[in-house]
Design an enzyme around this catalytic site. Structure first.
Site, PDB file in Angstrom:
ATOM      1  N   TYR A 313       0.850  -1.295  -0.155  1.00  0.00           N
ATOM      2  CA  TYR A 313       0.128   0.108   0.018  1.00  0.00           C
ATOM      3  C   TYR A 313       0.781   1.323   0.130  1.00  0.00           C
ATOM      4  O   TYR A 313       0.512   2.446   0.489  1.00  0.00           O
ATOM      5  CB  TYR A 313      -1.007   0.027   1.160  1.00  0.00           C
ATOM      6  CG  TYR A 313      -2.385  -0.619   1.047  1.00  0.00           C
ATOM      7  CD1 TYR A 313      -2.552  -1.877   0.023  1.00  0.00           C
ATOM      8  CD2 TYR A 313      -3.471  -0.480   1.533  1.00  0.00           C
ATOM      9  CE1 TYR A 313      -3.356  -2.526  -0.193  1.00  0.00           C
ATOM     10  CE2 TYR A 313      -4.481  -1.348   1.531  1.00  0.00           C
ATOM     11  CZ  TYR A 313      -4.521  -2.212   0.818  1.00  0.00           C
ATOM     12  OH  TYR A 313      -5.630  -2.957   0.430  1.00  0.00           O
ATOM     13  N   TYR A 536     -13.909   0.562  -3.299  1.00  0.00           N
ATOM     14  CA  TYR A 536     -12.725  -0.052  -2.961  1.00  0.00           C
ATOM     15  C   TYR A 536     -12.159  -1.123  -4.078  1.00  0.00           C
ATOM     16  O   TYR A 536     -12.860  -1.776  -4.581  1.00  0.00           O
ATOM     17  CB  TYR A 536     -12.854  -0.748  -1.789  1.00  0.00           C
ATOM     18  CG  TYR A 536     -11.600  -1.083  -0.931  1.00  0.00           C
ATOM     19  CD1 TYR A 536     -10.605  -0.072  -0.727  1.00  0.00           C
ATOM     20  CD2 TYR A 536     -11.278  -2.349  -0.484  1.00  0.00           C
ATOM     21  CE1 TYR A 536      -9.388  -0.246   0.017  1.00  0.00           C
ATOM     22  CE2 TYR A 536     -10.039  -2.555   0.059  1.00  0.00           C
ATOM     23  CZ  TYR A 536      -9.140  -1.533   0.339  1.00  0.00           C
ATOM     24  OH  TYR A 536      -7.867  -1.688   1.076  1.00  0.00           O
ATOM     25  N   HIS A 537     -10.815  -0.810  -4.537  1.00  0.00           N
ATOM     26  CA  HIS A 537     -10.182  -1.577  -5.384  1.00  0.00           C
ATOM     27  C   HIS A 537     -10.654  -1.488  -6.883  1.00  0.00           C
ATOM     28  O   HIS A 537     -10.488  -2.108  -7.733  1.00  0.00           O
ATOM     29  CB  HIS A 537     -10.244  -3.095  -5.057  1.00  0.00           C
ATOM     30  CG  HIS A 537      -9.310  -3.497  -3.886  1.00  0.00           C
ATOM     31  ND1 HIS A 537      -9.385  -4.830  -3.240  1.00  0.00           N
ATOM     32  CD2 HIS A 537      -8.393  -2.714  -3.039  1.00  0.00           C
ATOM     33  CE1 HIS A 537      -8.667  -4.772  -2.399  1.00  0.00           C
ATOM     34  NE2 HIS A 537      -7.905  -3.526  -2.381  1.00  0.00           N
ATOM     35  N   HIS A 622      -5.523   1.505  -5.928  1.00  0.00           N
ATOM     36  CA  HIS A 622      -5.979   1.842  -4.568  1.00  0.00           C
ATOM     37  C   HIS A 622      -5.934   3.465  -4.483  1.00  0.00           C
ATOM     38  O   HIS A 622      -5.361   3.980  -3.882  1.00  0.00           O
ATOM     39  CB  HIS A 622      -4.837   1.461  -3.555  1.00  0.00           C
ATOM     40  CG  HIS A 622      -5.208  -0.077  -3.335  1.00  0.00           C
ATOM     41  ND1 HIS A 622      -4.631  -1.079  -4.041  1.00  0.00           N
ATOM     42  CD2 HIS A 622      -5.829  -0.625  -2.463  1.00  0.00           C
ATOM     43  CE1 HIS A 622      -4.799  -2.251  -3.800  1.00  0.00           C
ATOM     44  NE2 HIS A 622      -5.786  -2.190  -2.757  1.00  0.00           N
TER      45      HIS A 622
END
Length: 680
Positions: A313, A536-537, A622
Site C-alpha cells: 500500500y 474499494y479496489h 487503490h
C-alpha cells in the site's frame, strides 16, 4: 506460463461454491425469475431477475436432450448444449436469443455454466446484445471474457429498454466448438432514465476474468494491462509468487489473459510507476519486497531487484532523472516507519534514503501506522525532488540525493481553514507547467469514516518553497472516498465512483454520479450517472482515444461485491451538438516519436487545430495514479495544417517516459493520441 484454466483447476479447492436456491416440490423447480444459483464470487446487477414464465428462446444449434429451453427450466442439472456428432460439430460463434414478450428495463444478464463437472461448452469470449424488435441489434452492450470455472457469470451494463436479449458465445474456454448453458437470467432495473445530452455517456461494459485492482496503459500498444492477485477474485492467503493478469485491446475488443510466475511476485496492493525508460515498475504488496518490471515493447514481465524495505500500500513516483521514489507501506511487510528509497533503472538497484523520513507525512488514522503511511499523493518535481500533497493534512518536500531529506511544505489549507486528513482521496496534476494540482475527497480514516467534499488547488513553485493552496470551487457535489479520477486532454478532471462512507469490500453508500472539474471556470459539473458500483479496489485510466476506462472493485473472495468488469465513459467533448460522435481531428504525421526535454516537435493534421496537450501514460491502484500529469502546449502554426511546439525544458515538469499527444479543434474535440517518448 500457465493459462487461467489450469490455474483455476489448481485453486478449485478454494473457489466458492454456488448457492442453490431450494426447488419447490415437483422436481425441476420454477422457471420464474428469482436467481436460482447465485454465485458468491461476483456482483449481480442492481435490480431483480425478470420472470421467465412466458419467455420464448431460440438457439443456433442444439443437441437432442439439451434443447434451448433447458437453460431456463430452473434446474441446474440440465443444460442447453450445441449439436455434436459424427457429421461434425458447428463452430462458434453460437447464439442464444431470448424473447421476453414484453419490454423491460434491462441492466444485466447472468449465465450459469453446466454443473456436471464437464467443461465442454464453457463460454470464453462473448457478446451481449439488446433489441426492441428482434431484428436491429446494434453494437454490444457488453463483451469480453469470463473466467473459466463453473461459477455464475454476470454481464452488468447500463439500463436500456428492450424486449430481446442475445448472448453470443464467440469462443469456448478450452478452444472447443461447443457452447453450453445450465441457466440464464436477465435482470431489470427499477426504472429507466435516458442519459441527458451534454453530460457524457457510459458504455459499453467489458467483462473480465479477473477483478482489476491494478492497471496500466501499455504505451506501445494502447492496451489496458490489469491484474488482481494470485486468484482472480481474492488476495488473502496468498502462497506468493503468482499474479493473474488480463489485457484489453481497445482496437479489437479482445480480452486476453496471462498468469505471471516469472517474477515470483504476487503483485496485489503494490506501488506502480512508469520509470524514465518507459518500463512499468511494480513494487511490494503481497510479496512485500519484490519488484516486477513490465516492458511494453516486448510484452514481457522481468524480475527486478528486491526493495530495501518490505512494503504494501505504498506509493511511488517517477522523478526528474527517471528514477523511482517510494515511501511508506505498512499494510504488508511489517508495521514500522518505512522511510524512502529510490530505484535506479540504469543500475537496477534500490538505494535507501534514511533521512527521507516517513513520519512527517503520516495521517492520524485510528488504526495507527498500519494505515497512516498508505497511498501517499506523490509528484516527481524539479531537481530530483518529490512533492507529497497528501493524504495527510501535512505536505512535504522530499529530496533524493545522498541519504535523502524531507522539509515541511506547510498544511493543506485555505480561507476555509486547515483541511483534515483525506485518506483514499485523489490528487491530479492537471497543469504541470504551472505546477497545478487538484486534490479532492477522501476521509480522515482509512475505513469506517465519512468522506469529505473538500477540494483544493495546490500550486507548486521551486522545490522547498511553500506552495499556494486555495479551496477549489465550492468543493465536490458528492462526498467520496475510494473514488478514482483522470485528467483529460482539455485540462479538466473526470472524477467517478467512491462511497460516502468508506467501508472496504462493501458496496454501501455508493456514488453513481461522476463530476468533471473545469479549472478555467473553477467549477465542478455533474455528469450522467452509471449503474455499476465502483468503490474499494476500483481503477480509472485515460485511454489514448480520449475516453475513460473505469473498472473493478472488490477482490474479496466469497463475497457479493466482486466486480469482474470495466466500463467506458465517453466525455461530452467527443459528441457534437446533435448528440452524435463528432468528427475528430487527426494527427497525420509527427517529426519524431522521441524527443529530449526542451526539444521541438512538428506535426501535421488533417484539419485546423487550436490546442494541444501532452498527458503522461497512467498507472492506477487503490485511488493512486502518480504517473498521469498534463502539459498544455503552445502551438506555432507553420502554415496550412502544420504546427510545432516545444516540450518544457525541465524534466521535473516533462518527466521522462511515454506521453500521449492530443490535438483539439475549435470545438474542443480531441484527436486520438500519438505516443511520444520524452527522454532526458
Amino acid at each position: 506460463m500457465k493459462h487461467f484454466l489450469s490455474l483455476a483447476l489448481c485453486f478449485s479447492s478454494i473457489n466458492a461454491v454456488a448457492v442453490t436456491v431450494p426447488h419447490k416440490s415437483g422436481g425441476t423447480g420454477s422457471p420464474e425469475g428469482s436467481l436460482q444459483f447465485l454465485s458468491l464470487r461476483a456482483s449481480a446487477p442492481i435490480g431483480s431477475a425478470i420472470s421467465r414464465n412466458n419467455w420464448a428462446v431460440t438457439c443456433d444449434s442444439a443437441q437432442s436432450g439439451n434443447e434451448c429451453n433447458k437453460a431456463i427450466d430452473g434446474n441446474k442439472d440440465t443444460f442447453w448444449h450445441t449439436f455434436y456428432g459424427a457429421n461434425g460439430d458447428p463452430k462458434p460463434p453460437h447464439t442464444y436469443t431470448i424473447d421476453m414478450k414484453t419490454t423491460q428495463n434491462v441492466n444485466g444478464l447472468s449465465m450459469l455454466p453446466r454443473q456436471d463437472g464437464n467443461q465442454n461448452g464453457w463460454i470464453g469470449r462473448h457478446e451481449v446484445y439488446l433489441s426492441s424488435d428482434g431484428t436491429n441489434w446494434g453494437s454490444p452492450v457488453a463483451s469480453g471474457s469470463w473466467f473459466a470455472d463453473s461459477t455464475t457469470k454476470y454481464s452488468n451494463f447500463e439500463t436500456r429498454p428492450a424486449r430481446y436479449v442475445r448472448l453470443v458465445a464467440v469462443t469456448e474456454a478450452n478452444g472447443q466448438p461447443w457452447t453450453s448453458i445450465a441457466e440464464i437470467n436477465v435482470f431489470q432495473a427499477s426504472s429507466y432514465t435516458a442519459p441527458q445530452p451534454g453530460l457524457g455517456r457510459w458504455g459499453p461494459t467489458i467483462d473480465l476474468p479477473i477483478v482489476p485492482a491494478a492497471a496500466a496503459i501499455e504505451p506501445t500498444s494502447g492496451r489496458v494491462l490489469m491484474w488482481s492477485s494470485y486468484r482472480n477474485d481474492a488476495f488473502g492467503g496468498s502462497p506468493g509468487g503468482i499474479t493473474l493478469t488480463s489485457s484489453w485491446d481497445p482496437s479489437t475488443g479482445i480480452v486476453s489473459d496471462r498468469t505471471v510466475t516469472v517474477t515470483k511476485h504476487d503483485m496485489f496492493c503494490p506501488g506502480i510507476s512508469m520509470d524514465g525508460n518507459g518500463q512499468i515498475v511494480v513494487t511490494g504488496g503481497n510479496d512485500a519486497k519484490k519488484t516486477s518490471l513490465y516492458d511494453s515493447s516486448s510484452d514481457s514481465w522481468i524480475p527486478g531487484p528486491d526493495m530495501q524495505v518490505a512494503r504494501g500500500y505504498q506509493s511511488s513516483a517517477t522523478m526528474s532523472d527517471g528514477r523511482v521514489f517510494t515511501i511508506g507501506g505498512s499494510w504488508s511487510g511489517g508495521v514500522f516507519e518505512k522511510n524512502g528509497e529510490v530505484y535506479s533503472p540504469s543500475s537496477k538497484t534500490w538505494t535507501s534514503l534514511p533521512n527521507a523520513k516517513v513520519n512527517p507525512m503520516l495521517t492520524a488514522d485510528k488504526q495507527g501506522l498500519y494505515r497512516s503511511d498508505n497511498h501517499a499523493w506523490l509528484f516527481g518535481w524539479k531537481k530530483g525532488s518529490v512533492f507529497q500533497a497528501g493524504p495527510s493534512t501535512a505536505m512535504n518536500w522530499y529530496y533524493t540525493s545522498g541519504s535523502g531529506d524531507v522539509k515541511s511544505a506547510g498544511k493543506r489549507q485555505s480561507n476555509r481553514g486547515v483541511a483534515p486528513d483525506a485518506m483514499c482521496g485523489n490528487a491530479v496534476m492537471y497543469d504541470a507547467v504551472k505546477g497545478k494540482i487538484l486534490t479532492f475527497g477522501g476521509s480522515p480514516d482509512y475505513q469506517d469514516s465519512d468522506a469529505t467534499t473538500n477540494a483544493h488547488i495546490i500550486t507548486l513553485g521551486e522545490p522547498g518553497t511553500s506552495p499556494n493552496t486555495v479551496f477549489a470551487s465550492n468543493g465536490l457535489y458528492f462526498a467520496r472516498t475510494f473514488h478514482t479520477s483522470v485528467v483529460l486532454p482539455d485540462g479538466s478532471t473526470f472524477i467517478t465512483g467512491g462511497q460516502r462512507r468508506g467501508i472496504p469490500f462493501e458496496d454501501s453508500t455508493p456514488v453513481f454520479t461522476p463530476e468533471i472539474y473545469v479549472p478555467e471556470q473553477d467549477t465542478f459539473y455533474k455528469q450522467n450517472p452509471n449503474s455499476i458500483v465502483r468503490v474499494y479496489h476500483s481503477i480509472s485510466l485515460l485511454l489514448p482515444d480520449g475516453r475513460v476506462f473505469n473498472g473493478g472493485g472488490g477482490l474479496c473472495g466469497d463475497c457479493t461485491t466482486n466486480h469482474f468488469d470495466a466500463q467506458i465513459f465517453t466525455p461530452n467533448y467527443l459528441y457534437n451538438s446533435n448528440g452524435n460522435l463528432a468528427t475528430r481531428p487527426k494527427i497525420t504525421r509527427t517529426s519524431t516519436q522521441s524527443v529530449k526535454v526542451g526539444g521541438r516537435i512538428t506535426i501535421s493534421t488533417d484539419s485546423s487545430i487550436t490546442k494541444a496537450s501532452l498527458i503522461r501514460y497512467g498507472t492506477a491502484t487503490h485511488t493512486v495514479n502518480t504517473d498521469q500529469r498534463r502539459i498544455p502546449l503552445t502551438l506555432t502554426n507553420n502554415g496550412g495544417n502544420s504546427y510545432s511546439f516545444q516540450v518544457p525544458s525541465d524534466s521535473g515538469v516533462a518527466l521522462p517516459g511515454y506521453w500521449m499527444l492530443f490535438v483539439m479543434n475549435s470545438a474542443g474535440v480531441p484527436s486520438v493520441a500519438s505516443t511520444i517518448r520524452v527522454t532526458q
